[in-house]
Scaffold this motif. Structure first.
Motif: not given
Length: 416
Positions: A337, A357, A334, A409-410
């Motif tokens: 992120v 984030v 990721y 979050a992505q």
């Protein structure tokens, strides 16, 4: 627990502590009461369990309510809870001897206080009287506490500016940059104070040659080297003290947090015999009513014993290496992120690509029963400082929750 009790507690916070804290806790989904704790788990008033990956910012290295530390404090409680300050104290002497044994090199004499900030205050005073100099060099982005002397050393304007002017003759340089330090270090410098790894700054690990170079520069000009191990001490980074990774012996070391075994508040500053000479000549130049009290020092003796007998330094190293590996694999999966994963032992920081984030992931972790928080100086960095006793299955639960939270979050980032 009855709803009325929860409501009353939150109302008391709003009226008598700070309403801003209430808003912050509610924003994070924490409208509940901590009620019991054991090992690596905190249980709230409703019975929900949370794996503690924050660890009281380094306090709970032994976990919550370690039985050996609890027993030591109970036994001392039945004897004498607080010191008269006119007789010799066995718990105090035992704690000082234990610190002299486990701290690096020839560090010998200790003064006990109640917190990390107090330990820093004492270290700064000792450095000035031992050298006869005033200038103190600290690092930008550092955190040493919020009392006036400690705050003067702390390297974040957000905490400093409301209280200016602070103590004079403090200079801040970039952490990890030896050339910048060389430019300001001179024969007027009393001490350089550094965290071996910056904690609140975002779990910043210096280059391997940085601390040895700082030690050499201090020796060249006759300045003292103060290492603030309040957060890193007693196995947190996979060594008894973080400076041990670099083969460095400071002139003064500050400790607190884990020193109390997760049961009692206690801090200390420990120095070499040469540096301690002014306090031998005038032993009442620095005093504390509650510092070194029997309950706290009994806890410290027990805590150090547990760290050694249960092999917590090695456990921190092994568990930390595995957790770092898994987190770095997650970061590779990721990259939009997670910007970087860094740390040593079980002192780990996850830096996200965007400031919001960190708060989002933190809230998602709390929903899944995992406690974590971002660092004070860098809200992009989520810290992981679980108890050194944390079990493998608990770490698996943590990774599963992190993976789910980062994936969400992505999706949030993609939707922006």
């Amino acid at each position: 627990m009855e709803t009325e009790c929860v409501d009353e507690t939150i109302s008391n916070y709003e009226q008598f502590i700070n309403p801003a804290l209430v808003r912050l806790f509610r924003l994070m989904g924490l409208s509940t009461l901590e009620w019991t704790a054991s090992g690596s788990v905190i249980t709230d008033n409703s019975g929900k369990e949370y794996i503690d990956c924050l660890g009281g910012y380094g306090v709970f290295s032994l976990g919550h309510r370690h039985p050996a530390v609890i027993q030591a404090v109970k036994e001392q409680l039945e004897l004498m809870p607080l010191s008269s300050k006119v007789f010799f104290s066995k718990p105090l002497s035992d704690a000082a001897a234990a610190l002299a044994r486990v701290t690096p090199g020839n560090l010998q004499y200790s003064f006990f206080v109640n917190s990390g900030a107090e330990a820093v205050e004492g270290a700064l005073k000792l450095a000035r009287i031992a050298t006869g100099r005033k200038k103190i060099i600290a690092a930008k982005n550092s955190f040493h506490g919020k009392s006036m002397g400690a705050l003067s050393a702390t390297g974040r304007d957000l905490f400093r500016n409301p209280f200016l002017p602070l103590l004079q003759d403090f200079i801040h340089v970039p952490f990890g940059d030896i050339s910048e330090l060389r430019n300001v270090l001179d024969e007027k410098t009393a001490a350089v104070i550094l965290e071996p790894l910056q904690g609140e700054g975002g779990i910043i690990v210096p280059p391997d040659d940085y601390l040895p170079a700082v030690r050499a520069l201090c020796d060249q000009v006759g300045a003292l080297f103060i290492c603030d191990e309040v957060q890193t001490g007693f196995g947190r980074t996979g060594a008894m003290f973080a400076v041990d990774h670099y083969g460095v012996v400071p002139d003064i070391i500050t400790t607190a947090k884990a020193l109390g075994g997760g049961v009692m508040p206690i801090g200390a500053f420990t120095a070499t015999a040469k540096v301690w000479e002014p306090y031998i000549e005038s032993p009442f130049l620095h005093t504390s009513t509650f510092g070194g009290n029997p309950l706290a020092t009994a806890a410290a003796v027990a805590a150090i014993k547990v760290v050694e007998e249960e092999g917590l330094v090695e456990q921190s190293s092994v568990k930390g290496e595995k957790l770092l590996g898994k987190l770095r694999f997650l970061a590779q999966a990721y990259p939009e992120v997670i910007r970087e994963v860094r740390g040593k032992g079980l002192m780990i920081g996850i830096e996200f690509t965007k400031e919001g984030v960190g708060g989002f992931v933190m809230a998602k972790l709390i929903e899944q029963g995992i406690l974590a928080a971002y660092t004070l100086n860098n809200p992009k960095v989520l810290r992981m400082e679980p108890p050194l006793i944390i079990q493998a299955d608990q770490l698996e639960q943590v990774m599963a929750a992190l993976t789910t939270s980062v994936a969400e979050a992505q999706s949030m980032i993609e939707d922006l």
